[in-house]
Design an enzyme around this catalytic site. Structure first.
Site, PDB file in Angstrom:
ATOM      1  N   LEU A 126       0.846  -1.199   0.000  1.00 20.73           N
ATOM      2  CA  LEU A 126       0.000   0.000   0.000  1.00 20.73           C
ATOM      3  C   LEU A 126       0.879   1.244   0.000  1.00 20.73           C
ATOM      4  O   LEU A 126       1.643   1.486   0.927  1.00 20.73           O
ATOM      5  CB  LEU A 126      -0.907  -0.001   1.232  1.00 20.73           C
ATOM      6  CG  LEU A 126      -1.890   1.167   1.331  1.00 20.73           C
ATOM      7  CD1 LEU A 126      -2.917   1.101   0.211  1.00 20.73           C
ATOM      8  CD2 LEU A 126      -2.589   1.159   2.693  1.00 20.73           C
ATOM      9  N   HIS A 230       7.804   1.712  10.949  1.00 22.90           N
ATOM     10  CA  HIS A 230       8.467   2.921  10.475  1.00 22.90           C
ATOM     11  C   HIS A 230       7.545   4.108  10.752  1.00 22.90           C
ATOM     12  O   HIS A 230       6.315   3.985  10.663  1.00 22.90           O
ATOM     13  CB  HIS A 230       8.730   2.784   8.974  1.00 22.90           C
ATOM     14  CG  HIS A 230       9.636   3.825   8.410  1.00 22.90           C
ATOM     15  ND1 HIS A 230       9.203   5.105   8.134  1.00 22.90           N
ATOM     16  CD2 HIS A 230      10.952   3.775   8.062  1.00 22.90           C
ATOM     17  CE1 HIS A 230      10.212   5.807   7.636  1.00 22.90           C
ATOM     18  NE2 HIS A 230      11.280   5.033   7.591  1.00 22.90           N
TER      19      HIS A 230
END
Length: 333
Positions: A126, A230
């Site tokens: 994505l 992240h």
């Protein structure tokens, strides 16, 4: 208007452009042109296959502007992981060791190499171009993947996972990789990242130690990022959790990022999906914003539009090529 539909062979350059701005650790969208072209070919063959159960398919969807044809993002679904080689993860487990003489009980965390997710489906890849991260467009392509699954349910497994990128610095270095992987592979994280994107992760499983790893022996920088996404992936994690995915101590063996899991039929979008026939095209007093899909496989389209009482708003219906009498699957937006 943006519409989600299957990627085409002609989208290679657009996808390559997205790949170049993803940053390190985004292995589902490699910057290697040949590797990305191979993935597009794999996707096209998967959409065209007549299958009754998940085998080893990849479905690449793109976010396309209905007027310009520009590609603004992408999302992927893997029908069955672990089909060609085992799908390895780290499972973070806890144990305690006690010493009566010292009067101490020491809690310990261990990383165990497992293949618990073999046979599951996976959503991944994505990515939305920075220019289009507004007005809920990211949710369109993210949730369109789940409606694709609902519309083609037999092609996917009972369990579904998603891996999120782990923490890395501005130069693309991963503290987790530097503490474990680098010692066994003799390459930096960016180098291993590029090899993984082009050739898959089996090389990691081949050389990674099979014995449990005590996290207490790892540097503090590595311990601090275990199971952490992240910073750019925190929004994606929030969307996954809102959909019904949970964190249950599985980690990516590559960078230590979290792997989240769910039962496919319990995903919010899948369980809420309803099938209807468009009664007419036009305005409706009770119309509500909806996520709608029409068509199957290579003809699949997903889009946002007001809908009520079987009536679909005219402008989005025209853009998505939906006619009165057509069967659709929809959920509240």
């Amino acid at each position: 208007m943006w519409i989600v539909e299957p990627a085409r062979a002609g989208d290679l350059e657009a996808l390559l452009g997205l790949a170049r701005i993803t940053g390190s650790g985004f292995t589902n969208l490699p910057t290697d042109e040949a590797a990305l072209a191979a993935r597009l070919d794999w996707s096209t063959r998967s959409f065209s296959r007549d299958v009754e159960a998940p085998e080893d398919e990849l479905y690449i969807l793109v976010l396309r502007h209905s007027e310009t044809g520009a590609v603004g993002g992408t999302g992927m679904i893997f029908s069955r992981i672990g089909a060609r080689w085992p799908f390895y993860s780290y499972k973070l487990s806890q144990m305690s060791q006690a010493c009566r003489e010292l009067g101490r009980v020491v809690p310990l965390s261990l990383l165990n190499l497992v293949t618990d997710h073999d046979g599951a489906s996976e959503v991944g890849g994505l990515f939305l171009h920075p220019d289009h991260r507004s007005a809920g467009i990211g949710k369109l392509i993210a949730r369109a993947r789940y409606l694709f699954i609902a519309r083609h349910r037999a092609r996917f497994g009972e369990k579904i996972i998603a891996e999120l990128r782990g923490v890395s610095d501005e130069e693309g270095n991963s503290p987790f990789w530097d503490a474990i992987g680098r010692a066994f592979f003799g390459m930096s994280f960016p180098e291993a990242d590029r090899f993984n994107a082009a050739h898959g992760s089996q090389f990691i499983a081949d050389l990674m130690p099979r014995q449990p790893i005590y996290t207490a022996l790892l540097p503090e920088a590595a311990r601090a990022v275990i199971g952490q996404p992240h910073p750019k992936g925190k929004g994606a994690l929030a969307m996954l959790e809102a959909e019904g995915f949970v964190q249950d101590n599985y980690l990516d063996i590559f960078d230590g990022g979290p792997t989240v899991t769910a039962r496919t039929d319990r995903l919010r979008t899948v369980s809420a999906a309803r099938t209807s026939v468009v009664a007419r095209i036009g305005d409706a007093d009770d119309a509500v914003p909806s996520l709608i899909t029409a068509g199957k496989l290579l003809d699949f389209r997903a889009f946002f539009a007001p809908m009520g009482g079987g009536c679909l708003a005219a402008a989005p219906a025209a853009a998505a090529r939906v006619l009165a009498g057509e069967e659709i699957i929809h959920v509240p937006a």
